[in-house]
Design a protein around this motif. Structure first.
Motif, mmCIF file in Angstrom:
data_model
loop_
_atom_site.group_PDB
_atom_site.id
_atom_site.type_symbol
_atom_site.label_atom_id
_atom_site.label_comp_id
_atom_site.label_asym_id
_atom_site.label_seq_id
_atom_site.Cartn_x
_atom_site.Cartn_y
_atom_site.Cartn_z
ATOM 1 N N ARG A 22 -1.192 -35.550 16.955
ATOM 2 C CA ARG A 22 -0.970 -35.159 15.559
ATOM 3 C C ARG A 22 -2.021 -35.857 14.707
ATOM 4 O O ARG A 22 -2.235 -37.073 14.835
ATOM 5 N N VAL A 23 -2.676 -35.091 13.868
ATOM 6 C CA VAL A 23 -3.748 -35.652 13.054
ATOM 7 C C VAL A 23 -3.712 -35.061 11.648
ATOM 8 O O VAL A 23 -3.070 -34.037 11.388
ATOM 9 N N ARG A 24 -4.414 -35.740 10.759
ATOM 10 C CA ARG A 24 -4.781 -35.163 9.464
ATOM 11 C C ARG A 24 -6.246 -35.519 9.237
ATOM 12 O O ARG A 24 -6.826 -36.324 9.980
ATOM 13 N N TYR A 25 -6.844 -34.936 8.227
ATOM 14 C CA TYR A 25 -8.251 -35.203 7.948
ATOM 15 C C TYR A 25 -8.411 -35.730 6.526
ATOM 16 O O TYR A 25 -7.647 -35.354 5.618
ATOM 17 N N GLU A 26 -9.385 -36.594 6.354
ATOM 18 C CA GLU A 26 -9.755 -37.086 5.035
ATOM 19 C C GLU A 26 -11.191 -36.671 4.748
ATOM 20 O O GLU A 26 -12.082 -36.860 5.591
ATOM 21 N N VAL A 27 -11.403 -36.104 3.584
ATOM 22 C CA VAL A 27 -12.718 -35.620 3.178
ATOM 23 C C VAL A 27 -13.163 -36.418 1.948
ATOM 24 O O VAL A 27 -12.425 -36.498 0.954
ATOM 25 N N ARG A 28 -14.356 -36.975 2.021
ATOM 26 C CA ARG A 28 -14.819 -37.862 0.949
ATOM 27 C C ARG A 28 -16.284 -37.592 0.645
ATOM 28 O O ARG A 28 -17.133 -37.623 1.549
ATOM 29 N N PRO A 29 -16.640 -37.330 -0.637
ATOM 30 C CA PRO A 29 -18.042 -37.073 -0.992
ATOM 31 C C PRO A 29 -18.876 -38.342 -0.922
ATOM 32 O O PRO A 29 -18.412 -39.431 -1.281
ATOM 33 N N VAL A 30 -20.116 -38.185 -0.446
ATOM 34 C CA VAL A 30 -21.022 -39.322 -0.346
ATOM 35 C C VAL A 30 -22.357 -38.961 -0.987
ATOM 36 O O VAL A 30 -22.730 -37.792 -1.086
ATOM 37 N N GLY A 31 -23.062 -39.995 -1.429
ATOM 38 C CA GLY A 31 -24.384 -39.820 -2.028
ATOM 39 C C GLY A 31 -25.248 -41.019 -1.720
ATOM 40 O O GLY A 31 -24.874 -41.908 -0.934
ATOM 41 N N GLU A 32 -26.395 -41.070 -2.351
ATOM 42 C CA GLU A 32 -27.318 -42.187 -2.132
ATOM 43 C C GLU A 32 -26.698 -43.489 -2.622
ATOM 44 O O GLU A 32 -26.037 -43.531 -3.662
ATOM 45 N N LEU A 33 -26.893 -44.557 -1.860
ATOM 46 C CA LEU A 33 -26.354 -45.863 -2.235
ATOM 47 C C LEU A 33 -27.046 -46.381 -3.494
ATOM 48 O O LEU A 33 -28.268 -46.503 -3.537
ATOM 49 N N LYS A 34 -26.228 -46.665 -4.512
ATOM 50 C CA LYS A 34 -26.723 -47.195 -5.782
ATOM 51 C C LYS A 34 -25.831 -48.349 -6.221
ATOM 52 O O LYS A 34 -24.689 -48.459 -5.759
ATOM 53 N N PRO A 35 -26.328 -49.195 -7.108
ATOM 54 C CA PRO A 35 -25.504 -50.311 -7.591
ATOM 55 C C PRO A 35 -24.175 -49.821 -8.178
ATOM 56 O O PRO A 35 -24.127 -48.816 -8.879
ATOM 57 N N GLY A 36 -23.117 -50.534 -7.851
ATOM 58 C CA GLY A 36 -21.800 -50.197 -8.370
ATOM 59 C C GLY A 36 -21.012 -49.258 -7.482
ATOM 60 O O GLY A 36 -19.820 -49.027 -7.733
ATOM 61 N N LEU A 37 -21.636 -48.702 -6.442
ATOM 62 C CA LEU A 37 -20.939 -47.788 -5.540
ATOM 63 C C LEU A 37 -20.582 -48.501 -4.243
ATOM 64 O O LEU A 37 -21.297 -49.393 -3.784
ATOM 65 N N GLU A 38 -19.463 -48.084 -3.638
ATOM 66 C CA GLU A 38 -19.027 -48.649 -2.361
ATOM 67 C C GLU A 38 -19.872 -48.063 -1.230
ATOM 68 O O GLU A 38 -19.929 -46.848 -1.054
ATOM 69 N N ALA A 39 -20.509 -48.910 -0.464
ATOM 70 C CA ALA A 39 -21.379 -48.451 0.611
ATOM 71 C C ALA A 39 -20.564 -47.900 1.780
ATOM 72 O O ALA A 39 -19.486 -48.413 2.102
ATOM 73 N N VAL A 40 -21.083 -46.860 2.388
ATOM 74 C CA VAL A 40 -20.504 -46.381 3.641
ATOM 75 C C VAL A 40 -20.854 -47.393 4.714
ATOM 76 O O VAL A 40 -22.033 -47.686 4.924
ATOM 77 N N PRO A 41 -19.882 -47.980 5.405
ATOM 78 C CA PRO A 41 -20.194 -49.025 6.386
ATOM 79 C C PRO A 41 -20.974 -48.484 7.575
ATOM 80 O O PRO A 41 -20.869 -47.307 7.938
ATOM 81 N N SER A 42 -21.749 -49.355 8.191
ATOM 82 C CA SER A 42 -22.516 -48.972 9.381
ATOM 83 C C SER A 42 -21.567 -48.607 10.514
ATOM 84 O O SER A 42 -20.504 -49.208 10.676
ATOM 85 N N ASN A 43 -21.970 -47.624 11.313
ATOM 86 C CA ASN A 43 -21.157 -47.264 12.473
ATOM 87 C C ASN A 43 -21.602 -48.003 13.734
ATOM 88 O O ASN A 43 -21.030 -47.798 14.814
ATOM 89 N N GLY A 44 -22.632 -48.836 13.611
ATOM 90 C CA GLY A 44 -23.097 -49.613 14.749
ATOM 91 C C GLY A 44 -23.832 -48.808 15.793
ATOM 92 O O GLY A 44 -24.026 -49.260 16.928
ATOM 93 N N LYS A 45 -24.277 -47.594 15.423
ATOM 94 C CA LYS A 45 -24.946 -46.731 16.399
ATOM 95 C C LYS A 45 -26.417 -46.514 16.068
ATOM 96 O O LYS A 45 -26.998 -45.489 16.413
ATOM 97 N N GLU A 46 -27.018 -47.519 15.402
ATOM 98 C CA GLU A 46 -28.425 -47.379 15.063
ATOM 99 C C GLU A 46 -29.317 -47.413 16.301
ATOM 100 O O GLU A 46 -30.427 -46.871 16.313
ATOM 101 N N PRO A 83 -33.533 -44.994 8.012
ATOM 102 C CA PRO A 83 -32.112 -44.763 7.716
ATOM 103 C C PRO A 83 -31.903 -44.495 6.232
ATOM 104 O O PRO A 83 -32.642 -45.001 5.381
ATOM 105 N N ARG A 84 -30.914 -43.702 5.921
ATOM 106 C CA ARG A 84 -30.625 -43.335 4.534
ATOM 107 C C ARG A 84 -29.263 -43.922 4.161
ATOM 108 O O ARG A 84 -28.226 -43.333 4.482
ATOM 109 N N PRO A 85 -29.216 -45.084 3.501
ATOM 110 C CA PRO A 85 -27.936 -45.699 3.140
ATOM 111 C C PRO A 85 -27.142 -44.799 2.196
ATOM 112 O O PRO A 85 -27.677 -44.279 1.213
ATOM 113 N N LEU A 86 -25.876 -44.615 2.484
ATOM 114 C CA LEU A 86 -25.018 -43.756 1.683
ATOM 115 C C LEU A 86 -23.890 -44.562 1.051
ATOM 116 O O LEU A 86 -23.546 -45.657 1.509
ATOM 117 N N ALA A 87 -23.312 -43.966 0.015
ATOM 118 C CA ALA A 87 -22.196 -44.600 -0.687
ATOM 119 C C ALA A 87 -21.152 -43.545 -1.015
ATOM 120 O O ALA A 87 -21.448 -42.349 -1.094
#
Length: 661
Positions: free
Chosen positions: A107-131, A164-168
């Motif tokens: 059983r699952v649900r999905y979460e959808v969240r808009p992302v953009g370029e990382l800028k001051p004041g925005l929460e960064a998308v954390p690294s997935n460790g797969k660089e 890499p393109r940092p996202l927020a």
């Protein structure tokens, strides 16, 4: 700021389809991160052994412009986000880094969240460790380099090329409804093959040793122990195994029987089976039934009760593929049907569906048809491969199929069962007046004309140029009701409504034909199966397989129509019937219509959307190449303009339909 207003998720036992809506363009949005969240029966998020919530960011492979992913290594949507308003979660069951499958009944649900370029004041998308990742080191000839222990040496490399393109995150996540990943829906067990061969992951599997041998794929599909065969076949083979593990007797009507694993099942149950086995097509040496020859001989040798239903001509085929199970104690019977031929390619090399109906009355209707078919005895040729130009079904058998069987289930589901042939003529008339619409298709057309919102379909080859089949009918319906969404995919180039055959005179081409890959008119969108090939190469995308036998055979083999899947007044049309006049006039066929069962309609709709979306991209690129147009770059856009078509309403009508609450 604009935002995501709704997220809706749908699934079958293989794939999930997620669609969402936005109220306007989201400034600076570079796409959406999509996360799968595992939940329990009460909707609570499941926790892993370490106490963390069981969340998985959906896998993605297409990078931004300026980056490259030549080795097709998986990242996720927090690195390469979704630049559209829908997502097919192909890794819901199927892992892409190895031929493993996750268990169903999740059983699952999905979460959808808009992302953009990382800028001051925005929460960064954390690294997935797969660089970074590792790969096998190879010498100048492409051979693996082995270490002192005799094992291949692995070297550490960057997972993809480019900066890499940092996202927020631009806004909070919006959650979908909860869905249950299962093949069981009441008295139905529905499942689907994963036989889409035009895929980058499969190309990489076959190229693991540096070369794709001519018969490499078909040999994998024919080997019951091969992991990729099991992966591509999905739950169809386990469902057949489970069925024959039951006590009692089995009544089968089969068109093709050319798979060692399924043949072994029947041989092991020889004393309990009753088989009507028809002939396959014209083979080598102008002999009929070459492909069934081995299995037919084995069944006879094992002492199985078998009737040889041999047409051995180009007009008729015994196209059924169903099994009726009859328990020994008079308990409820069941029937297994669908589009899946009992062949290695049918199981793992094409898109197909299979349905087990646990209903005594439905199985009884099928069993009555089986007995009527057995009583319609055809002459057996000597030898079996000899042509039989006059072999056909008798008038009594045809007459007996003129009316459907109808079953009303306790939960309100209605099941309508049609069998073929059900026309008095041997084949469809070719006069200018046109052929009479067969009763089964007349009923299907009636349901299609009553559609209120959407008609979805998959078809192999129902009729040339879309004539005398559901394709021509559904286009006409879409033209008359421009608010109706009509979406489908076909396998054969000749089945496309805009197909033009090459004309010859005295062996000389006098008019070149056309084989378009797309048909778009208003809200009617039809594509045919295509692949990325050397003539249509898109940067990191490599040339793909299309069929298992070097271009021969069906690609989409489903015969499916789903009408208004989001409504309680929905319909699912399936079976062996190719959804054209020829099937009704000439062939042994079955057609199952399940009405008023929304969970089943949604499961089949997800299968159609999965196949359609996969081949639509390839069909569009093939069509661009055919017209000499520039192809898609193969990369994600670096600004927010990708949203414009959705916001302006030029694209995404089908997505908006499924995103609605």
């Amino acid at each position: 700021m604009s935002k995501v207003t709704s997220v809706r998720a749908y699934c079958n036992n293989e794939v999930a389809y997620v669609a969402w809506a936005i109220d306007d363009k989201i400034d600076d949005c570079l796409g959406f991160e999509v996360t799968r969240v595992y939940i329990d029966e009460r909707g609570r998020i499941i926790r892993r052994a370490d106490g963390s919530e069981d969340r998985v960011k959906c896998a993605s492979w297409v990078p931004f412009k300026g980056q490259r992913n030549p080795k097709w290594i998986e990242q996720d949507t927090g690195v390469w986000p979704v630049q559209k308003l829908s997502w097919r979660d192909l890794t819901l069951r199927k892992k892409r880094n190895r031929a493993d499958r996750r268990p169903e009944d999740a059983r699952v649900r999905y979460e959808v969240r808009p992302v953009g370029e990382l800028k001051p004041g925005l929460e960064a998308v954390p690294s997935n460790g797969k660089e970074f990742t590792t790969e096998i080191k190879r010498d100048s000839k492409g051979n693996p380099v082995k270490g002192e222990d005799g094992k291949p040496v692995r070297t550490r490399i960057r997972a993809y090329e480019g900066k890499p393109r940092p996202l927020a995150y631009l806004a909070p996540a919006v959650a979908s409804n909860d869905i249950h990943v299962t093949r069981t829906r009441g008295s139905f067990q529905s499942t689907f093959t994963n036989g889409i061969l035009a895929a980058q992951w499969l190309r990489n599997v076959l190229l693991a040793d540096g070369v794709i041998e001519p018969d490499e794929l078909i040999k994998k599909l024919e080997n019951p122990k091969d992991g990729h065969r099991k992966y591509l076949a999905g739950d169809v083979i386990p469902l057949i195994h489970n069925l024959f593990a039951r006590e009692g007797e089995f009544y089968l009507a089969l068109y093709e029987l050319e798979d060692s694993e399924l043949q072994d099942i029947l041989i092991a149950n020889a004393s309990r089976i009753h088989v009507i086995l028809s002939n396959t097509g014209l083979g080598k040496g102008k002999q009929w039934d070459v492909r069934n020859k081995e299995a037919r001989r084995a069944l006879v040798k094992a002492g199985a009760d078998i009737q040889h239903r041999m047409f051995n001509n180009s007009i008729h085929i015994g196209h059924n593929k169903f099994v009726v199970h009859v328990p020994p104690d008079g308990g409820a019977r069941s029937v297994f049907t669908g589009s899946t031929n009992w062949t290695s390619t049918g199981l793992a090399g094409q898109t197909n569906n299979a349905l087990l109906i646990e209903d005594d009355k439905v199985a009884g209707v099928f069993l009555d048809y089986w007995h009527r078919m057995k009583q319609d005895v055809l002459k057996v040729p000597r030898p079996f491969g000899k042509g039989m130009n006059d072999s056909q079904q008798n008038p009594t058998f045809r007459k007996s199929n003129e009316l459907p069987g109808e079953v009303e289930a306790a939960d309100g589901t209605r099941i309508t069962l049609w069998f073929s042939p059900n026309m008095p003529q041997r084949k469809k008339p070719t006069s200018k007046k046109g052929a009479s619409v067969p009763p089964d298709l007349s009923y299907v057309y009636h349901l299609m004309r009553r559609a209120r919102e959407a008609i979805l379909f998959l078809a192999f080859y129902p009729g040339q140029k879309g004539n005398d089949c559901i394709i021509g009918e559904v286009i006409e319906i879409g033209r008359n009701d421009t608010t109706l969404l009509v979406t489908g995919a076909v396998s054969s180039a000749q089945a496309m409504p805009n197909y033009i055959a090459t004309k010859k005179k005295d062996g000389v081409v006098v008019e070149e034909g056309e084989s378009p890959s797309t048909f778009d008119e208003g809200n009617v969108s039809i594509v045919r199966a295509a692949r990325i090939d050397d003539r249509n190469l898109l940067d990191d995308f490599g040339a793909e397989q299309l069929t298992a036998r070097g271009g021969i055979g069906a690609i989409i083999h489903d015969k499916l129509v789903v009408i208004d899947p989001k409504s309680d007044d929905c319909h699912v049309i399936l079976g062996s019937h190719n959804l054209g006049f020829k099937a009704s006039y000439s062939n042994d066929e079955n057609m199952v219509i399940v009405s008023h069962n929304r969970p089943l309609a949604e499961a089949y709709a997800v299968h159609i959307l999965d196949v359609f979306d996969h081949y639509r991209f390839r069909a569009i690129e093939t069509e661009r190449a055919r017209k000499g147009k520039k192809p898609w770059s193969g990369f994600l856009e670096k600004d927010d303009r990708w949203q414009d078509g959705y916001v302006e309403g030029r694209k995404g009508a089908l997505i908006r339909y499924f995103a609605q609450m």
